[in-house]
Design a protein around this motif. Sequence first.
Motif, short mmCIF file in Angstrom:
data_model
loop_
_atom_site.label_atom_id
_atom_site.label_comp_id
_atom_site.label_asym_id
_atom_site.label_seq_id
_atom_site.Cartn_x
_atom_site.Cartn_y
_atom_site.Cartn_z
N GLU A 28 -10.85 0.43 -0.47
CA GLU A 28 -10.99 -0.99 -0.11
C GLU A 28 -12.25 -1.21 0.72
O GLU A 28 -13.01 -2.15 0.51
CB GLU A 28 -9.77 -1.46 0.67
CG GLU A 28 -9.83 -2.92 1.08
CD GLU A 28 -8.65 -3.33 1.93
OE1 GLU A 28 -8.64 -4.50 2.38
OE2 GLU A 28 -7.74 -2.50 2.15
N GLU A 31 -5.65 -4.56 -9.67
CA GLU A 31 -6.03 -3.45 -8.79
C GLU A 31 -5.52 -2.12 -9.33
O GLU A 31 -6.15 -1.08 -9.15
CB GLU A 31 -5.49 -3.70 -7.38
CG GLU A 31 -6.09 -4.92 -6.70
CD GLU A 31 -7.61 -4.91 -6.75
OE1 GLU A 31 -8.21 -3.97 -6.21
OE2 GLU A 31 -8.19 -5.83 -7.36
N ARG A 71 -1.32 -5.61 3.00
CA ARG A 71 -2.00 -5.56 1.70
C ARG A 71 -0.97 -5.60 0.57
O ARG A 71 0.10 -5.00 0.67
CB ARG A 71 -2.82 -4.27 1.57
CG ARG A 71 -3.92 -4.12 2.58
CD ARG A 71 -4.51 -2.70 2.52
NE ARG A 71 -5.65 -2.52 3.39
CZ ARG A 71 -5.56 -2.24 4.70
NH1 ARG A 71 -4.36 -2.12 5.27
NH2 ARG A 71 -6.65 -2.07 5.41
N SER A 72 -1.35 -6.26 -0.52
CA SER A 72 -0.54 -6.22 -1.74
C SER A 72 -1.48 -6.05 -2.92
O SER A 72 -2.54 -6.66 -2.97
CB SER A 72 0.30 -7.50 -1.88
OG SER A 72 -0.52 -8.65 -1.90
N TYR A 73 -1.05 -5.18 -3.84
CA TYR A 73 -1.91 -4.79 -4.96
C TYR A 73 -1.38 -5.37 -6.26
O TYR A 73 -0.22 -5.15 -6.63
CB TYR A 73 -1.99 -3.27 -5.05
CG TYR A 73 -2.68 -2.64 -3.87
CD1 TYR A 73 -4.03 -2.29 -3.93
CD2 TYR A 73 -1.99 -2.41 -2.68
CE1 TYR A 73 -4.67 -1.71 -2.84
CE2 TYR A 73 -2.62 -1.83 -1.58
CZ TYR A 73 -3.96 -1.49 -1.67
OH TYR A 73 -4.60 -0.93 -0.59
N SER A 74 -2.25 -6.08 -6.97
CA SER A 74 -1.89 -6.70 -8.24
C SER A 74 -2.10 -5.73 -9.39
O SER A 74 -2.60 -4.62 -9.22
CB SER A 74 -2.75 -7.95 -8.46
OG SER A 74 -4.12 -7.56 -8.63
N VAL A 123 0.83 -1.20 0.00
CA VAL A 123 0.00 0.00 0.00
C VAL A 123 0.87 1.25 0.00
O VAL A 123 0.54 2.26 -0.64
CB VAL A 123 -0.98 -0.01 1.20
CG1 VAL A 123 -0.23 0.11 2.52
CG2 VAL A 123 -2.01 1.10 1.07
N PRO A 165 -7.38 -5.58 -2.49
CA PRO A 165 -5.99 -6.07 -2.43
C PRO A 165 -5.92 -7.43 -1.74
O PRO A 165 -6.77 -7.79 -0.93
CB PRO A 165 -5.29 -4.99 -1.60
CG PRO A 165 -6.38 -4.40 -0.76
CD PRO A 165 -7.61 -4.43 -1.61
#
Length: 251
Positions: free
Chosen positions: A22, A44, A38-41, A4, A29
């Motif tokens: 979110e 996203e 959190r991790s965003y692909s 994030v 995420p």
Amino acid sequence: MYTVGQLSKLTGVSVRTLHYYEKLGLLEPDRNTGNQYRSYSENEILRLQKIAVLKQMHFKLSEIKVILDNGEVAHHDTAVWSRALTQQMVFVKQEQEKLQAVEHLLFSTLYAMRATEQVNIEEMLGFIRELEQPPQGPQLRQQAFTPEELEVLPINDVSNPLAMGWSDILRRVSGLLAEPPDSEASQQLAASIIEYADKMFDGNEQLIQKYWEYITPQEGQAARVYGMTDEVMQYIDAIIRIYLGEDDPRA
């Protein structure tokens, strides 16, 4: 994948805003099962890009969610990104056309107030009506003129300082309608109209004539351009024909 903090730094969108998106279900995420980070692909990032564009177009977040929920997953698929960007360009184009229509309505209202030096409540009511039911003017012009001609039509450029100048001429016309077309005042006005038209249409006499024929109302029809009633147009036509020597007022 991006944390994030990384996503916030790279996009300029605050961490607080990303968390809020979110919460609303705009972004989803992945969460690390151990630390819940959190991790965003890429998917996203595509959704965030759509959100940014749609917000600029003044869509509400609730409306944006509906649009996003009908979207696709990216997974490095250039075809998906292309479709998404193309759809957004369609949205932007539609909004541009809506804003241009509102701009022309605002300009027309200012134009009418300047020409008459008064506020016409019926014009204001018409303004509201046209906002609710967009006018057919653009479609009619597209049928009457070529794309090249449309590019130079003065009606397409409300930023042109000359465009508002016609309202001043209309005000002069309304004060001279009872004058004989060969009077000194009428002939001075004719000279002003010819000078104005030459500037507005850059000396293109063929386009001037075509535009004049286009705005001439058919029998029983209302004016196509504000103030250009049948009476006004007949008077203008008469004074110009005399000024150009096409008519002899003594005949």
